[in-house]
Design a protein around this motif. Structure first.
Motif, short mmCIF file in Angstrom:
data_model
loop_
_atom_site.label_atom_id
_atom_site.label_comp_id
_atom_site.label_asym_id
_atom_site.label_seq_id
_atom_site.Cartn_x
_atom_site.Cartn_y
_atom_site.Cartn_z
N VAL A 83 0.84 -1.20 0.00
CA VAL A 83 0.00 0.00 0.00
C VAL A 83 0.88 1.25 0.00
N GLY A 84 1.93 1.22 0.80
CA GLY A 84 2.86 2.35 0.81
C GLY A 84 3.54 2.53 -0.53
N LEU A 85 3.96 1.43 -1.15
CA LEU A 85 4.59 1.51 -2.47
C LEU A 85 3.60 2.03 -3.51
N TYR A 86 2.37 1.55 -3.43
CA TYR A 86 1.34 2.02 -4.35
C TYR A 86 1.15 3.53 -4.20
N ALA A 87 1.09 4.01 -2.95
CA ALA A 87 0.88 5.43 -2.71
C ALA A 87 2.04 6.26 -3.25
N ILE A 88 3.27 5.76 -3.08
CA ILE A 88 4.43 6.47 -3.63
C ILE A 88 4.31 6.60 -5.14
N LEU A 89 3.97 5.50 -5.80
CA LEU A 89 3.84 5.53 -7.25
C LEU A 89 2.67 6.40 -7.69
N ARG A 90 1.54 6.25 -7.06
CA ARG A 90 0.33 7.00 -7.46
C ARG A 90 0.52 8.50 -7.26
N ILE A 91 1.00 8.91 -6.09
CA ILE A 91 1.12 10.33 -5.79
C ILE A 91 2.18 10.98 -6.68
N ASN A 92 3.28 10.27 -6.89
CA ASN A 92 4.34 10.86 -7.71
C ASN A 92 3.97 10.87 -9.18
N ALA A 93 3.14 9.92 -9.62
CA ALA A 93 2.76 9.86 -11.02
C ALA A 93 1.61 10.82 -11.33
N ASN A 94 0.65 10.93 -10.43
CA ASN A 94 -0.57 11.68 -10.72
C ASN A 94 -0.70 13.00 -9.99
#
Length: 602
Positions: free
Chosen positions: A268-279
């Motif tokens: 979940v933390g990894l997903y949030a890093i990718l999502r927030i930095n991408a979008n």
């Protein structure tokens, strides 16, 4: 039938949250006696049945979402009649659907395993598992930063209870540490959100990304500082260094099914890093700085994890350190910031989640047959299922260390191929190969202690050790071995269908890096093709409420664009407001109105 299908498609994203939420409430209403009475409670079969049926329904729902997302469509669901950024929305895209399927692919076999005996060791086990799923699904689907915080808190509160499942002094002590760390992280999360909202005036992901470049220098720096605070929070959740020291010990004290289920938590933390930095925070300067930061953190975490595994004294802590190492590998791939690297990272993310879950289940199997030695790396009498357990361990070791022909090997190959355009290619390749070599050494050490150096069991009936050995189980705990085989079989299929999976993940990475597509799907535009939002943000501005007085509203012409037709025709739009809407819409032929909101007169 068509009506039901249309209803399902129209309300699709919300069902992944509602299914575990309603299941959890139903399970709470069933009541729950003390843990010592659960084995004889007539409601226990009902709890298990409801829980498993709900999870299977959730898995089917996630698969249907995956099929919908595979068309390339981004589905936006309004939780109220107001569109983004004024209302809260759920966003179902390729990445969200993929993470939902992964969540249920792990949760369903774990719950099936836990429903035999483990769920009898503490109260409200099934209800807490479904609250955890509710938080996970909500975090993957939300398009709003504040609601990301809300769903994080839901899954964390459930995890607090699950960590203490089965009771015990060690669980309570480390549970306090776990709660304290996450409370600090939650406080930082709120501070970061306040900084972003105070400077941008919105917390919708798409809207924040759109407005960031328009801010004044001081406001922009404040928003970026808030984004960096969020990065620290997500780093704590993902257990990357220097904020990931808590994971090996914490997961080591959890019961077997809980530890296996918690392997999705770091993702979940990894997903949030990718999502927030991408979008959200994806400008050229910030991207370059963050890419270098992620690369350094990823490489250090990967090396630290495997070194910690080599020095571990218990099998469960060994697994925790190996999880840290895999997290570092994924973060390293994120830092490359290319579609190829992100798709490779996501492929490896699935592998690392499922193999870690299987490994924690193996820890429970080993512990049950070693008696007082438990999972400590001490020479002990050979376990009764030595052959089958050692072979299972050997397969898990090959997969987790990244050796062919398994999914871990493919994931690392995909990541190394993605380094072709990176100036740090040699450093990344050397680190990944070195970590794989050290992983092999670490697994060899563990296997040598647990299996090859095991002594012959006592055969003298007069000795106390003989009676103790005979009392140890000769078979695996109920469903333990079959659940491991199921997860390993899934990883085998993951290799077989790797071309299809990678094709989907490549399209997922392309969609992630296409911010304009995300913004156009989430935000609404007026007739002049301008996004309806607040720009620049005025903290003194207070919009009129739906029950506001009859004041002149220069924004009335925007109302039909941001609420549904049903609400527009409903009682919340006064006659006075409706006349303003009609009057302003009649001026369409004149020069287009500005789509940004204008302050209203008091």
């Amino acid at each position: 039938m068509m009506t039901m299908l249309e209803f399902w498609q129209h309300h699709s994203p919300i069902f992944s949250i509602l299914i575990p939420a309603f299941t959890a409430f139903i399970l709470l209403l069933l009541g729950n006696p003390g843990s010592g009475s659960l084995a004889h409670d007539w409601r226990q079969p009902w709890r298990r049945g409801i829980s498993l049926v709900s999870m299977l329904l959730g898995l089917a729902t996630a698969i249907s979402y995956l099929q919908l997302a595979n068309t390339g469509q981004i589905t936006v669901y309004q939780l109220s009649e107001w569109t983004a950024p004024f209302g809260i929305v759920l966003v179902l895209d390729r990445l969200a659907a993929f993470m939902l399927v992964l969540t249920y692919a792990l949760a369903v076999p774990i719950m099936w395993f836990a429903s035999k005996e483990w769920d009898e060791r503490g109260r409200y086990f099934h209800a807490m598992c479904h609250f955890l799923l509710m938080g996970l699904c909500g975090a993957f689907l939300t398009g709003d930063l504040f609601n990301l915080f809300v769903f994080f808190e839901i899954l964390l509160m459930a995890s607090y209870v699950l960590l203490l499942h089965g009771q015990g002094k060690a669980r309570f002590q480390l549970g306090i540490h776990y709660v304290t760390i996450n409370l600090v992280a939650s406080a930082l999360f709120l501070i970061g959100l306040g900084m972003i909202y105070g400077s941008v005036g919105s917390l919708n992901m798409a809207d924040v990304h759109r407005l960031l470049p328009t801010l004044e220098a001081d406001q922009h720096q404040l928003a970026i500082a808030g984004g960096l605070l969020l990065f620290v929070v997500f780093g704590i959740k993902a257990a990357i260094l220097p904020v990931g020291f808590w994971l090996p010990k914490t997961y080591a004290v959890a019961t077997t099914p809980v530890a296996a289920l918690f392997t999705i938590m770091t993702k979940v933390g990894l997903y949030a890093i990718l999502r927030i930095n991408a979008n959200v925070f994806d400008d050229a300067i910030g991207r370059e700085i963050l890419a270098h930061l992620l690369l350094a953190i990823g490489l250090i975490t990967s090396v630290y994890g495997v070194i910690g595994a080599m020095g571990a004294e218990r099998l469960r802590r060994f697994v925790g350190f190996m999880i840290l190492s895999s997290v570092g590998t994924i973060v390293t791939a994120f830092s490359l910031w290319t579609e190829q690297a992100w798709s490779a990272a996501l492929y490896y993310l699935v592998h690392s989640t499922l193999i870690a879950g299987a490994f924690y289940l193996l820890c429970g199997w080993v512990t049950s047959q070693r008696g007082a030695y438990k999972d400590h790396f001490k020479t002990a009498p050979r376990i009764k299922q030595n052959t089958v357990v050692s072979i299972t361990y050997f397969i898990i070791a090959l997969m987790m260390a990244g050796l062919p022909p398994f999914s871990g090997f493919l994931g690392k190959v995909f990541i190394l191929q993605a380094t072709a355009s990176s100036p740090y290619q040699l450093l990344i390749i050397i680190t990944v190969l070195m970590v794989s070599l050290l992983s092999i050494i670490a697994f060899t050490r563990v296997g040598f202690v647990l299996f090859w150096r095991a002594t012959a069991p006592e055969d003298n009936p007069k000795e106390k050790a003989f009676a103790e050995y005979q009392q140890l189980p000769a078979i695996a705990p109920p469903r333990n071995d079959r659940t491991i085989y199921l997860l390993l079989a899934g990883l085998m299929l993951y290799v077989v269908f790797a071309p299809n999976v990678m094709r989907y993940l490549e399209q997922t990475a392309q969609q992630l890096q296409n911010q304009s597509l995300y913004i156009n799907q989430v935000l609404k535009k007026d007739e002049s093709d301008q996004v309806i939002s607040v720009q620049p943000y005025d903290p003194a501005y207070l919009p009129e409420t739906k029950y506001g007085g009859e004041s002149q509203d220069p924004n009335a012409h925007l109302i039909p664009h941001i609420i549904s037709d049903d609400t527009l025709k409903g009682e919340h739009i006064s006659d006075y407001k409706q006349r303003q809407i009609n009057q302003q819409e009649q001026r369409v032929a004149q020069p287009a109105h500005d789509a940004q909101l204008k302050p209203m007169e008091p």
